[in-house]
Design an enzyme around this catalytic site. Structure first.
Site, PDB file in Angstrom:
ATOM      1  N   SER A 198      -6.335  -0.671  12.943  1.00 50.57           N
ATOM      2  CA  SER A 198      -6.932   0.472  13.643  1.00 50.57           C
ATOM      3  C   SER A 198      -7.474   0.440  14.983  1.00 50.57           C
ATOM      4  CB  SER A 198      -8.210  -0.075  12.292  1.00 50.57           C
ATOM      5  OG  SER A 198      -9.411   1.140  13.042  1.00 50.57           O
ATOM      6  N   GLY A 239      -1.537   7.103   0.543  1.00 49.04           N
ATOM      7  CA  GLY A 239      -1.249   7.774   1.645  1.00 49.04           C
ATOM      8  C   GLY A 239      -0.558   7.089   2.532  1.00 49.04           C
ATOM      9  N   ILE A 240      -0.665   6.396   3.978  1.00 47.62           N
ATOM     10  CA  ILE A 240       0.223   6.520   4.730  1.00 47.62           C
ATOM     11  C   ILE A 240       1.305   5.756   4.683  1.00 47.62           C
ATOM     12  CG2 ILE A 240      -1.265   7.611   6.751  1.00 47.62           C
ATOM     13  CD1 ILE A 240      -1.266   4.549   7.846  1.00 47.62           C
ATOM     14  N   GLY A 241       0.952   4.687   3.590  1.00 51.65           N
ATOM     15  CA  GLY A 241       1.698   3.681   2.979  1.00 51.65           C
ATOM     16  C   GLY A 241       2.879   4.201   2.600  1.00 51.65           C
ATOM     17  N   TYR A 255     -14.660  -5.459   8.565  1.00 49.70           N
ATOM     18  CA  TYR A 255     -13.454  -4.151   8.100  1.00 49.70           C
ATOM     19  C   TYR A 255     -13.217  -4.639   9.719  1.00 49.70           C
ATOM     20  CZ  TYR A 255     -10.575   0.090   8.646  1.00 49.70           C
ATOM     21  OH  TYR A 255      -9.728   0.478   9.130  1.00 49.70           O
ATOM     22  N   GLY A 307       0.285  -1.025  -0.194  1.00 48.83           N
ATOM     23  CA  GLY A 307       0.045   0.184  -0.011  1.00 48.83           C
ATOM     24  C   GLY A 307       1.298   0.924  -0.543  1.00 48.83           C
ATOM     25  N   ALA A 308       1.802   1.053  -0.729  1.00 47.78           N
ATOM     26  CA  ALA A 308       2.799   2.404  -0.744  1.00 47.78           C
ATOM     27  C   ALA A 308       2.303   3.327  -1.902  1.00 47.78           C
ATOM     28  CB  ALA A 308       4.250   1.508  -1.387  1.00 47.78           C
TER      29      ALA A 308
END
Length: 290
Positions: free
Chosen positions: A148, A17-19, A174, A13-14
């Site tokens: 989360s 977002g945060i990735g 989720y 997930g790079a």
């Protein structure tokens, strides 16, 4: 530090977002970065941004959909072709689905993408993580799962039906996937202690990113009222755990704003954690074979 001496980070997930913020920070610190994403356009853009700040110039981005276990295995093979060691695995990719979707492999897509794909990838990369650990001080090699506080919003996990196929709800799916991230960190910590590999889960906070854009309408409505942090702030604790001494002093923790946080009580139940691992293996083996 030469490129040959650079630690290697694999960050799922790079591409956004945060990735992406984690990838940018580590590249700037001299790490070699191998990142993943699903959108070819975002991957290309992120690769350019990360390379622009990289101290080594070694940045590879790979397209992969971790909700498909075969793709998770293919991703591991591609990473093995690029490097003989991994010093950090950041299992960051994940998301919330608008509705229940079954993958072509017969798995619930949200749970597969948030947990089963990372479970497959992590286990496939353990030889590379162990190689790095043998050449490093204990605790220097780390695995970090982006979880989360949704993991705290359900009483437990249904170990008889972890995909919640008998209780369809995007919100429950989720929360279950994020609780799985914390349980996975705890289960890995007990298995990798003798290898000197530290494992943690992180709650990044509600991040002002495109994360909520795929969520159900009612979730998006509630999200508008949340006090959100920037992508950089959301990535901070993950980067801190990956790079600072504190990240290697303990293992199996759940963190928020650089402080240990009490996890869902089921995480403290060793028998439940052990069965969680076995049920995860069963689901994976149904798709990939024992």
């Amino acid at each position: 530090m030469t490129s040959a001496d650079s630690p290697v980070a694999v960050i799922t997930g790079a591409s956004s977002g945060i990735g992406k913020q984690v990838a940018l920070a580590l590249a700037e610190k001299g790490w070699r970065v191998i990142g993943t994403g699903r959108s070819p356009d975002r991957i290309a853009q992120a690769q350019d941004e990360i390379r622009a700040v990289s101290q080594t110039g070694e940045v590879e981005m790979i397209r992969a959909d971790l909700s498909l276990l075969a793709e998770a295995m293919e991703l591991a093979d591609r990473i093995k072709a690029l490097t003989a060691r991994v010093d950090l695995l950041a299992n960051n990719a994940g998301g919330m689905a608008r509705e229940m979707i079954m993958t072509a492999e017969g798995l619930e897509a949200n749970f597969a993408g948030n947990h089963l794909g990372p479970f497959v990838l992590t286990n496939a990369l353990l030889p590379l993580l162990r190689t790095a650990a043998k050449e490093s001080e204990p605790g220097r090699v780390r695995i970090i799962n982006t979880a989360s506080d949704a993991s705290e919003m359900i009483p437990s996990i249904n170990l008889d039906d972890m995909q919640n196929l008998q209780n369809i709800s995007p919100g429950l799916a989720y929360c279950t996937g994020k609780l799985a991230n914390v349980l996975f960190a705890r289960a890995l910590a007990s298995r990798l202690g003798d290898d000197g590999i530290a494992v943690h889960a992180v709650h990044p906070g509600a991040v002002d990113s495109n994360f909520f854009s795929y969520a159900p309408d009612d979730t998006q409505e509630r999200a508008r009222e949340l006090d959100k942090v920037s992508e950089q702030e959301g990535a901070d604790t993950l980067i801190w755990l990956a790079t600072e001494e504190e990240g290697g002093l303990t293992s199996g923790g759940y963190w928020f704003r650089r402080e240990a946080r009490a996890p869902n009580p089921v995480v403290e139940d060793a028998a439940a954690v052990d069965r969680f691992w076995r049920e995860s293996e069963k689901l994976v083996n149904k798709v990939l074979g024992a």
